[in-house]
Design a protein around this motif. Sequence first.
Motif, mmCIF file in Angstrom:
data_model
loop_
_atom_site.group_PDB
_atom_site.id
_atom_site.type_symbol
_atom_site.label_atom_id
_atom_site.label_comp_id
_atom_site.label_asym_id
_atom_site.label_seq_id
_atom_site.Cartn_x
_atom_site.Cartn_y
_atom_site.Cartn_z
ATOM 1 N N ILE A 397 0.838 -1.205 0.000
ATOM 2 C CA ILE A 397 0.000 0.000 0.000
ATOM 3 C C ILE A 397 0.873 1.256 0.000
ATOM 4 O O ILE A 397 0.519 2.275 -0.609
ATOM 5 C CB ILE A 397 -0.944 -0.017 1.224
ATOM 6 C CG1 ILE A 397 -2.043 -1.054 1.002
ATOM 7 C CG2 ILE A 397 -1.558 1.354 1.481
ATOM 8 C CD1 ILE A 397 -2.863 -1.337 2.228
ATOM 9 N N ARG A 402 -1.824 0.110 -7.021
ATOM 10 C CA ARG A 402 -2.848 -0.805 -6.526
ATOM 11 C C ARG A 402 -3.119 -1.940 -7.517
ATOM 12 O O ARG A 402 -3.205 -3.108 -7.133
ATOM 13 C CB ARG A 402 -4.147 -0.039 -6.243
ATOM 14 C CG ARG A 402 -3.971 1.160 -5.324
ATOM 15 C CD ARG A 402 -3.561 0.715 -3.922
ATOM 16 N NE ARG A 402 -3.453 1.858 -3.036
ATOM 17 C CZ ARG A 402 -2.328 2.293 -2.515
ATOM 18 N NH1 ARG A 402 -1.185 1.694 -2.799
ATOM 19 N NH2 ARG A 402 -2.315 3.334 -1.689
ATOM 20 N N ARG A 403 -3.293 -1.603 -8.791
ATOM 21 C CA ARG A 403 -3.646 -2.644 -9.768
ATOM 22 C C ARG A 403 -2.532 -3.667 -9.925
ATOM 23 O O ARG A 403 -2.784 -4.872 -10.003
ATOM 24 C CB ARG A 403 -3.980 -1.999 -11.117
ATOM 25 C CG ARG A 403 -5.249 -1.166 -11.100
ATOM 26 C CD ARG A 403 -5.670 -0.721 -12.481
ATOM 27 N NE ARG A 403 -4.671 0.132 -13.114
ATOM 28 C CZ ARG A 403 -4.849 0.730 -14.294
ATOM 29 N NH1 ARG A 403 -5.968 0.548 -14.955
ATOM 30 N NH2 ARG A 403 -3.906 1.492 -14.804
ATOM 31 N N TYR A 452 -8.005 -0.076 -1.135
ATOM 32 C CA TYR A 452 -8.259 0.248 -2.543
ATOM 33 C C TYR A 452 -9.708 0.713 -2.736
ATOM 34 O O TYR A 452 -9.974 1.710 -3.422
ATOM 35 C CB TYR A 452 -7.969 -0.982 -3.394
ATOM 36 C CG TYR A 452 -7.868 -0.726 -4.878
ATOM 37 C CD1 TYR A 452 -7.788 0.558 -5.393
ATOM 38 C CD2 TYR A 452 -7.831 -1.787 -5.772
ATOM 39 C CE1 TYR A 452 -7.675 0.782 -6.763
ATOM 40 C CE2 TYR A 452 -7.717 -1.584 -7.141
ATOM 41 C CZ TYR A 452 -7.644 -0.292 -7.633
ATOM 42 O OH TYR A 452 -7.544 -0.079 -8.975
ATOM 43 N N GLU A 455 -10.265 4.193 -1.458
ATOM 44 C CA GLU A 455 -9.624 5.215 -2.280
ATOM 45 C C GLU A 455 -10.394 5.503 -3.564
ATOM 46 O O GLU A 455 -10.288 6.602 -4.111
ATOM 47 C CB GLU A 455 -8.198 4.773 -2.635
ATOM 48 C CG GLU A 455 -7.242 4.764 -1.457
ATOM 49 C CD GLU A 455 -5.879 4.227 -1.835
ATOM 50 O OE1 GLU A 455 -4.925 4.454 -1.067
ATOM 51 O OE2 GLU A 455 -5.765 3.568 -2.888
ATOM 52 N N THR A 509 -9.028 -6.757 -12.197
ATOM 53 C CA THR A 509 -8.391 -5.603 -11.557
ATOM 54 C C THR A 509 -7.811 -4.641 -12.583
ATOM 55 O O THR A 509 -7.749 -3.421 -12.358
ATOM 56 C CB THR A 509 -7.289 -6.079 -10.589
ATOM 57 O OG1 THR A 509 -7.853 -6.940 -9.609
ATOM 58 C CG2 THR A 509 -6.617 -4.912 -9.894
ATOM 59 N N GLU A 514 -6.670 3.489 -11.380
ATOM 60 C CA GLU A 514 -5.544 3.472 -10.451
ATOM 61 C C GLU A 514 -5.736 4.592 -9.424
ATOM 62 O O GLU A 514 -6.138 5.699 -9.774
ATOM 63 C CB GLU A 514 -4.229 3.667 -11.205
ATOM 64 C CG GLU A 514 -2.992 3.628 -10.320
ATOM 65 C CD GLU A 514 -2.886 2.344 -9.530
ATOM 66 O OE1 GLU A 514 -3.183 2.386 -8.317
ATOM 67 O OE2 GLU A 514 -2.541 1.301 -10.117
ATOM 68 N N SER A 515 -5.461 4.287 -8.149
ATOM 69 C CA SER A 515 -5.645 5.293 -7.096
ATOM 70 C C SER A 515 -4.367 5.577 -6.319
ATOM 71 O O SER A 515 -4.380 6.349 -5.371
ATOM 72 C CB SER A 515 -6.739 4.832 -6.118
ATOM 73 O OG SER A 515 -6.351 3.628 -5.460
ATOM 74 N N PHE A 516 -3.272 4.956 -6.714
ATOM 75 C CA PHE A 516 -2.018 5.109 -5.980
ATOM 76 C C PHE A 516 -1.530 6.554 -6.052
ATOM 77 O O PHE A 516 -1.386 7.135 -7.130
ATOM 78 C CB PHE A 516 -0.964 4.165 -6.568
ATOM 79 C CG PHE A 516 0.365 4.206 -5.873
ATOM 80 C CD1 PHE A 516 0.462 3.993 -4.509
ATOM 81 C CD2 PHE A 516 1.532 4.461 -6.586
ATOM 82 C CE1 PHE A 516 1.690 4.022 -3.859
ATOM 83 C CE2 PHE A 516 2.758 4.485 -5.955
ATOM 84 C CZ PHE A 516 2.840 4.266 -4.589
#
Length: 554
Positions: A397, A402-403, A452, A455, A509, A514-516
Motif C-alpha cells: 500500500i 494498486r492494480r 483500494y 480510495e 483488476t 488506479e488510485s495510488f
Amino acid sequence: MKDYDETTELLGHWGRFQQIIFFFLCASTIPNGLGCFSIVFLAGSPSHHCLIPDVNLTQEWNKAIIPVKVMNGEDEVSQCSRYRLDVVRNLSAQGFIPGRDVNLTDLEQEDCLDGWSYSKDIYQSTIVSEFDLVCSEHWKQPFTISTYTIGVFTGSFFSGPLSDRFGRKPVLFVTIVLQMMFSFFQIFSPSWTVFNILFFLSGLGQISNYIAAFVLGTEIFQGNVRVVYCTLGVNIGFVIGYMMLPLFAYFLQDWKSLLVVISLFGLVYIPFWGLIPESPRWLLSQGRVKEAEVIVRRAAKQNKVQAPEDIFDSTGETKTSLHQESEPERHYNILDIIKIGHIRTTTLILFLLWFSTHLGYTGLSLNSANLHANPYLSSFLLAVVEVPSYFSSWLAIKVLPRRLSLSGVSILGAVSLYIIQLMPQSLPELNVSLEMLGKYAITTGNAMLYVYTAELYPTAIRNTATGMCSVVARVASTIAPFILELRFINKYLPNMIMGTLALACAVSTVFLPESFRQPLPETLEQMPKRGRIVCPCVTREERTKPVVVLETQL
C-alpha cells in the motif's frame, strides 16, 4: 475555527496516551481470532462407522460387517452403512467365513440403525459426535458454519447504527460480554438447533465489537499511527487469537472445554473499561463538548504536554460542520453506485473482487481440518502465514500501484491452488506449503482491497459502497463451507474453484482505475475513471487511426 485534527495536534501522534489505547484496542480483537474459526474444531468430523451392538459375532464377521468402498482411488471403510445385522448374525452362527464361504458383495446393506462409533485419535468430542451430524445429517456441518457467518452478516447491519447512537466504547464492551455469554451458553445446548441459534447470536457480537474497536481507533489516532492501526494493529490482534485457537484445541480436544476457554477469555477485557476512553470525535458530534475536553486534557497530561484553557468551542462545531451548514448536503443511497456508467463498472468489478477474496480466505481457513493428518498443525500454520500477509499488504500500500500489486498476489494465489493437484500424494508437506502460499496471497489481497475500495469512492458514498462490498463478502463467507463439500465429488474441486476466482480477480483488476498517490475524491465528479488507452507518440489528429497500445493515461 480549527477542525478536530488541528485542535488535538498538540497531543502528538505517539505519546503514552496513544500507546496505551493502541495496545488495548489491538488486544480487544484477540477474542475475535479465537472465535472466528473455532468451528474448525468445534465441528471437527472424526472418523466413524456404524456402531455394531454386542450380538456374539465371530472375529471375522466383526471385521467384515462394515463394507469397504473405493473413494478417490483408495479403499475406505463405509461411514454410513453396514451389512444387514440379522443376516450377518445368522451366517456367523452357522460358521460361514466371510470372503471364503460368502461373497460379501451379494449381501444386503442397511443404515446405521444403532448409531455410530467415533474415533478419538484426533478429537475426544465435537458437536458432530455429540449430535450425530453425519451421513443423512451431514448437511448440518456446513450449515452450522454458515449460521455463524449469517450472524456476522446480520451484525454488520446493526453495529454501525448502534455505535453511532450509543457510542463506540459501550458497544465495544457490551458486544464483548454478549459474545462471551452466548459462547458459554452453547456448552449447555441440548440439541443442534439450540447450538445453532446461540452460534448465530455469537456471530452478531463477534463482528460488532470488531467494528467498534476499528472505528474507535480510527477516530482517536492520527497520521501514520492511524494507518498502522487500520492495516496492521487490529489484524495482528486477530491473528494472535487465531494462532492461540489450535493450541487450546490441541490440549483440550473437547468442544465444551474449548468453548469454556473462548468464553472466559472475554473476562480479561472487563478491566479495560477504565483504560479505553470514548471517542472525542463522537462526543463532539453529540454535543458533549465538556466530556470530550476531559478526555483530551487527560491525554495531554499522559503525554506531558500543556493543554490550552479552551480546547473546543463551546458548541463543539468544527470547520466541517460550519461548511456543511452553509451548503446543503446531498444524501446518496445505494442506487447512486449503480446508476452512473463508470461507477457501476467499478462497483461490479469490486463486488467480484470482494466475493472472490473472501470466499478464498474463508474456504482456505476452514479447510485446515482436511489439509493434513494433523488439523491442529495445519490450522496453526494457516494462522501464522497471515502475519507476513498483513505486513506485505502494508508495504504494498505504501510503495506499489494498486492494480499491479493486487493482480500480482491474485495470480500467485491462483497458481498455488492450481498446481496442488499436480503434486504427488506421497509429499503431503508440499501440498500444505502450496496451500499456505495461496492463503498468504489471498490474505494479502484481501487486506489491500479494503484500502483500494476506500480510495476509489468519493466521501459522499464511501461508507455506502464499502458497506455493500462487505455484504457481498459475507455472502461469499456463507457459501464457502458448501464449496468445501465439493471435495466429496473431487478432492481438488474446491481449490480449482478458488483458484479460478483468484485468476478472475487478477484479470478484472486491470479494468479498475488506479488510485495510488491520488487524492481521495470528495464528490462523484472527482471519482477516478479508467482513462482511454492512447499512444503518447501520436498527435490528436492521428488518434483516429489505429495505433499500437503503449500506455494507459489515468
